[in-house]
Write a protein that holds these residues in place. Structure first.
Motif, PDB file in Angstrom:
ATOM      1  N   PRO A 153       0.813  -1.227   0.000  1.00  0.00           N
ATOM      2  CA  PRO A 153       0.000   0.000   0.000  1.00  0.00           C
ATOM      3  C   PRO A 153       0.846   1.276   0.000  1.00  0.00           C
ATOM      4  O   PRO A 153       0.520   2.242  -0.697  1.00  0.00           O
ATOM      5  CB  PRO A 153      -0.834  -0.130   1.281  1.00  0.00           C
ATOM      6  N   ALA A 154       1.943   1.285   0.754  1.00  0.00           N
ATOM      7  CA  ALA A 154       2.797   2.464   0.793  1.00  0.00           C
ATOM      8  C   ALA A 154       3.571   2.639  -0.509  1.00  0.00           C
ATOM      9  O   ALA A 154       3.779   3.761  -0.980  1.00  0.00           O
ATOM     10  CB  ALA A 154       3.766   2.371   1.972  1.00  0.00           C
ATOM     11  N   LEU A 155       3.979   1.516  -1.118  1.00  0.00           N
ATOM     12  CA  LEU A 155       4.822   1.576  -2.313  1.00  0.00           C
ATOM     13  C   LEU A 155       4.025   1.820  -3.585  1.00  0.00           C
ATOM     14  O   LEU A 155       4.447   2.577  -4.461  1.00  0.00           O
ATOM     15  CB  LEU A 155       5.609   0.265  -2.429  1.00  0.00           C
ATOM     16  N   PRO A 215     -16.643   5.051   7.367  1.00  0.00           N
ATOM     17  CA  PRO A 215     -15.319   5.240   6.772  1.00  0.00           C
ATOM     18  C   PRO A 215     -14.251   5.437   7.846  1.00  0.00           C
ATOM     19  O   PRO A 215     -14.424   6.243   8.770  1.00  0.00           O
ATOM     20  CB  PRO A 215     -15.487   6.501   5.914  1.00  0.00           C
ATOM     21  N   VAL A 216     -13.161   4.680   7.733  1.00  0.00           N
ATOM     22  CA  VAL A 216     -12.040   4.807   8.673  1.00  0.00           C
ATOM     23  C   VAL A 216     -10.740   4.744   7.891  1.00  0.00           C
ATOM     24  O   VAL A 216     -10.695   4.212   6.780  1.00  0.00           O
ATOM     25  CB  VAL A 216     -12.057   3.701   9.747  1.00  0.00           C
ATOM     26  N   ASP A 217      -9.687   5.296   8.482  1.00  0.00           N
ATOM     27  CA  ASP A 217      -8.336   5.119   7.955  1.00  0.00           C
ATOM     28  C   ASP A 217      -7.677   3.999   8.744  1.00  0.00           C
ATOM     29  O   ASP A 217      -7.650   4.043   9.983  1.00  0.00           O
ATOM     30  CB  ASP A 217      -7.510   6.398   8.102  1.00  0.00           C
ATOM     31  N   VAL A 218      -7.159   2.996   8.053  1.00  0.00           N
ATOM     32  CA  VAL A 218      -6.454   1.894   8.708  1.00  0.00           C
ATOM     33  C   VAL A 218      -4.966   2.156   8.562  1.00  0.00           C
ATOM     34  O   VAL A 218      -4.444   2.223   7.443  1.00  0.00           O
ATOM     35  CB  VAL A 218      -6.831   0.540   8.103  1.00  0.00           C
ATOM     36  N   VAL A 219      -4.281   2.322   9.695  1.00  0.00           N
ATOM     37  CA  VAL A 219      -2.880   2.741   9.693  1.00  0.00           C
ATOM     38  C   VAL A 219      -2.078   1.839  10.620  1.00  0.00           C
ATOM     39  O   VAL A 219      -2.626   1.112  11.446  1.00  0.00           O
ATOM     40  CB  VAL A 219      -2.734   4.220  10.122  1.00  0.00           C
ATOM     41  N   GLY A 220      -0.756   1.939  10.482  1.00  0.00           N
ATOM     42  CA  GLY A 220       0.146   1.207  11.355  1.00  0.00           C
ATOM     43  C   GLY A 220       0.858   2.132  12.319  1.00  0.00           C
ATOM     44  O   GLY A 220       0.659   3.355  12.289  1.00  0.00           O
ATOM     45  N   PRO A 221       1.736   1.593  13.167  1.00  0.00           N
ATOM     46  CA  PRO A 221       2.400   2.375  14.207  1.00  0.00           C
ATOM     47  C   PRO A 221       3.720   3.018  13.789  1.00  0.00           C
ATOM     48  O   PRO A 221       4.336   3.722  14.597  1.00  0.00           O
ATOM     49  CB  PRO A 221       2.649   1.331  15.303  1.00  0.00           C
ATOM     50  N   VAL A 222       4.172   2.779  12.554  1.00  0.00           N
ATOM     51  CA  VAL A 222       5.467   3.302  12.118  1.00  0.00           C
ATOM     52  C   VAL A 222       5.414   4.819  11.978  1.00  0.00           C
ATOM     53  O   VAL A 222       4.382   5.394  11.616  1.00  0.00           O
ATOM     54  CB  VAL A 222       5.888   2.632  10.793  1.00  0.00           C
ATOM     55  N   CYS A 223       6.532   5.467  12.246  1.00  0.00           N
ATOM     56  CA  CYS A 223       6.609   6.931  12.225  1.00  0.00           C
ATOM     57  C   CYS A 223       6.732   7.454  10.797  1.00  0.00           C
ATOM     58  O   CYS A 223       7.734   8.075  10.422  1.00  0.00           O
ATOM     59  CB  CYS A 223       7.802   7.406  13.052  1.00  0.00           C
ATOM     60  N   GLU A 224       5.734   7.187   9.986  1.00  0.00           N
ATOM     61  CA  GLU A 224       5.663   7.655   8.607  1.00  0.00           C
ATOM     62  C   GLU A 224       4.187   7.880   8.277  1.00  0.00           C
ATOM     63  O   GLU A 224       3.353   7.007   8.538  1.00  0.00           O
ATOM     64  CB  GLU A 224       6.213   6.616   7.624  1.00  0.00           C
ATOM     65  N   THR A 225       3.867   9.007   7.669  1.00  0.00           N
ATOM     66  CA  THR A 225       2.500   9.202   7.199  1.00  0.00           C
ATOM     67  C   THR A 225       2.144   8.152   6.153  1.00  0.00           C
ATOM     68  O   THR A 225       0.982   7.754   6.014  1.00  0.00           O
ATOM     69  CB  THR A 225       2.334  10.611   6.613  1.00  0.00           C
ATOM     70  N   GLY A 226       3.151   7.690   5.431  1.00  0.00           N
ATOM     71  CA  GLY A 226       2.931   6.651   4.430  1.00  0.00           C
ATOM     72  C   GLY A 226       2.541   5.307   5.020  1.00  0.00           C
ATOM     73  O   GLY A 226       2.153   4.392   4.281  1.00  0.00           O
ATOM     74  N   ASP A 227       2.640   5.164   6.330  1.00  0.00           N
ATOM     75  CA  ASP A 227       2.256   3.911   6.976  1.00  0.00           C
ATOM     76  C   ASP A 227       0.727   3.842   7.081  1.00  0.00           C
ATOM     77  O   ASP A 227       0.153   3.863   8.164  1.00  0.00           O
ATOM     78  CB  ASP A 227       2.907   3.801   8.354  1.00  0.00           C
ATOM     79  N   THR A 228       0.109   3.786   5.925  1.00  0.00           N
ATOM     80  CA  THR A 228      -1.352   3.793   5.809  1.00  0.00           C
ATOM     81  C   THR A 228      -1.775   2.669   4.881  1.00  0.00           C
ATOM     82  O   THR A 228      -1.316   2.592   3.741  1.00  0.00           O
ATOM     83  CB  THR A 228      -1.842   5.143   5.259  1.00  0.00           C
ATOM     84  N   PHE A 229      -2.631   1.799   5.370  1.00  0.00           N
ATOM     85  CA  PHE A 229      -3.117   0.677   4.571  1.00  0.00           C
ATOM     86  C   PHE A 229      -4.353   1.042   3.761  1.00  0.00           C
ATOM     87  O   PHE A 229      -4.570   0.497   2.677  1.00  0.00           O
ATOM     88  CB  PHE A 229      -3.449  -0.516   5.480  1.00  0.00           C
ATOM     89  N   ALA A 230      -5.184   1.910   4.295  1.00  0.00           N
ATOM     90  CA  ALA A 230      -6.420   2.273   3.597  1.00  0.00           C
ATOM     91  C   ALA A 230      -6.918   3.608   4.124  1.00  0.00           C
ATOM     92  O   ALA A 230      -6.836   3.878   5.325  1.00  0.00           O
ATOM     93  CB  ALA A 230      -7.489   1.197   3.809  1.00  0.00           C
ATOM     94  N   LYS A 231      -7.428   4.432   3.224  1.00  0.00           N
ATOM     95  CA  LYS A 231      -8.002   5.717   3.606  1.00  0.00           C
ATOM     96  C   LYS A 231      -9.506   5.696   3.373  1.00  0.00           C
ATOM     97  O   LYS A 231      -9.974   5.310   2.300  1.00  0.00           O
ATOM     98  CB  LYS A 231      -7.376   6.850   2.795  1.00  0.00           C
ATOM     99  N   GLN A 232     -10.241   6.098   4.395  1.00  0.00           N
ATOM    100  CA  GLN A 232     -11.697   6.202   4.326  1.00  0.00           C
ATOM    101  C   GLN A 232     -12.326   4.912   3.778  1.00  0.00           C
ATOM    102  O   GLN A 232     -13.222   4.949   2.939  1.00  0.00           O
ATOM    103  CB  GLN A 232     -12.098   7.426   3.503  1.00  0.00           C
ATOM    104  N   ARG A 233     -11.813   3.795   4.297  1.00  0.00           N
ATOM    105  CA  ARG A 233     -12.361   2.490   3.922  1.00  0.00           C
ATOM    106  C   ARG A 233     -13.628   2.225   4.734  1.00  0.00           C
ATOM    107  O   ARG A 233     -13.643   2.412   5.956  1.00  0.00           O
ATOM    108  CB  ARG A 233     -11.320   1.401   4.196  1.00  0.00           C
TER     109      ARG A 233
END
Length: 421
Positions: free
Chosen positions: A315-317, A338-356
């Motif tokens: 997802p990030a790549l 709708p939710v954003d599914v994210v991880g704990p890494v210190c990067e905004t790119g650590d996002t699996f899904a936006k407004q899913r």
């Protein structure tokens, strides 16, 4: 098709509840289904056989190099397509016979070529003139003529993501189409080289068979040209690239793909080598994670999972889509928000899904990322000093950890401190 289904309200991997694996292994972890691996390989090879093709399937290890996964395919008759010495060693450890191993890749080192020649693998797909010369020197020094195919770049747009297309003239892969005949003549004159075929691979995750047809027709033209010039072209390595459904894609069935090969190349009398990766393992794997927090932001709700971009990079790549579901089956009339599914890494790119749009999920709940068997664990890292996640293989009502989670002590032991510190 996959073998991850809800049974009595709980997601199961074949006959094993996913929650049971999580309780024993911890999260996050990858889980693969043997039944799905076998089914996908069987459907693919049957399509080739029914089309009357003399074909060898070589699983592309870059999609999923786990030794247990590779051995599952090897026992079904698969070979291996490798792109590094490490992958070659994994293929050998998994029991893949050397006469079913193809070595591809644009940057093979002298050490890697030496290792491949010494092992006597089926074929090396050469991607440049400098590589050709280096390989000839290595093989000739051992009194060997190494079987090779030149990877030809047919300048065909695969119509896929820019980062995974490989068959256009501006890509780094292969010999430029217009120079192929010249380079083949050079190869024939080298003492350590035996020209046996042509290789071609135009990209990954193709959902239309037409780009394949275009590339195969160019390969056909080259076969005719080379045979007229006295070359014994007896193998055609057509790569992989057939797509799978992540979201709404409708890729062609393997039978349609096989027909495209048969229609364009089937009368040439060549052994066909195919290198599927994602097609065989993508839907055979899930990533299982636990929600750590549900965070209400100023404009949206965040589900913060214990899996992160270092565990599943796609997802990030690539902004890739993975279906996300709770392990406990939601009610059919459950509201979706709708939710954003994210991880704990210190990067905004650590996002699996936006407004899913997802059903209610709370902290502590298990969730799964589907279609994660390809380029999931294979691309994972230890960014943020996060341990590589375990990999689990399920068969019927049993499961086994086929790559363990390293401890923090294991990770720290890889570092060393110089004397002056």
């Amino acid at each position: 098709m996959n073998h991850f289904d809800y049974v009595n309200g709980q997601l199961q991997a074949e006959q094993v509840p996913v929650a049971e694996i999580a309780a024993q292994v911890g999260t996050p972890f990858y889980c693969y289904s043997t039944a799905t691996l076998v089914r996908h390989y069987t459907v693919f090879t049957q399509a080739l056989a029914e089309a009357g093709l003399d074909a060898q399937v070589c699983f592309a290890l870059k999609a999923n190099p786990n030794v247990a996964v590779v051995r599952t395919f090897a026992q079904l008759g698969a070979g291996a397509d490798v792109v590094s010495e490490g992958e070659l060693r994994r293929a050998l450890a998994a029991g893949v016979p050397v006469d079913r191993i193809v070595f591809s890749g644009v940057g093979k080192t002298e050490a890697e070529l030496t290792f491949a020649v010494a092992k006597g693998i089926m074929q090396i797909n050469v991607e440049s003139e400098p590589e050709l010369e280096a390989l000839s020197k290595i093989a000739a020094a051992r009194g060997i003529r190494m079987p090779i195919a030149l990877r030809v770049n047919p300048d065909v747009d695969a119509g896929t993501h820019a980062k995974i297309t490989t068959g256009k003239k501006e890509n780094k892969f292969g010999i430029e189409w217009t120079r192929a005949h010249e380079v083949y003549n050079k190869a024939r004159a080298l003492p350590g080289i035996e020209v046996v075929g042509i290789a071609c691979h135009i990209g990954s995750q193709l959902t239309d068979v037409e780009p394949f047809r275009q590339a195969f027709l160019r390969v056909r033209d080259l076969v005719a040209m080379l045979r007229a010039d006295g070359f014994d072209i007896r193998r055609l390595d057509l790569g992989g690239g057939l797509g799978i459904p992540y979201e709404s894609e409708e890729p062609p069935h393997p039978a349609v793909y096989a027909k495209a090969i048969k229609d364009t190349l089937g009368d040439l009398g060549c052994k066909i080598v195919l290198e599927p990766g994602r097609l065989l393992v993508g839907n055979a794997g899930i990533l299982v994670s636990r929600v750590v927090y549900v965070k209400e932001g100023a404009t949206r709700t965040f589900l913060i999972a214990d899996a992160a971009m270092n565990d599943l990079m796609r997802p990030a790549l690539y902004e890739a889509h993975h279906t996300i579901e709770p392990v406990i089956e939601p009610a059919k009339d459950a509201p979706r928000l709708p939710v954003d599914v994210v991880g704990p890494v210190c990067e905004t790119g650590d996002t699996f899904a936006k407004q899913r749009s997802l059903p209610p999920i709370k902290a502590g709940d298990l969730i799964v990322f589907r279609t994660a068997g390809a380029y999931g664990a294979a691309m994972s890292s230890t960014y943020n000093t996060r341990p590589l996640v375990p990999e689990v293989l399920v068969k019927d009502d049993s499961f086994a950890v086929v790559r363990a989670r390293p401890s923090f002590d294991d990770m720290l032991a890889l570092d060393s401190v110089p004397d002056w510190l």
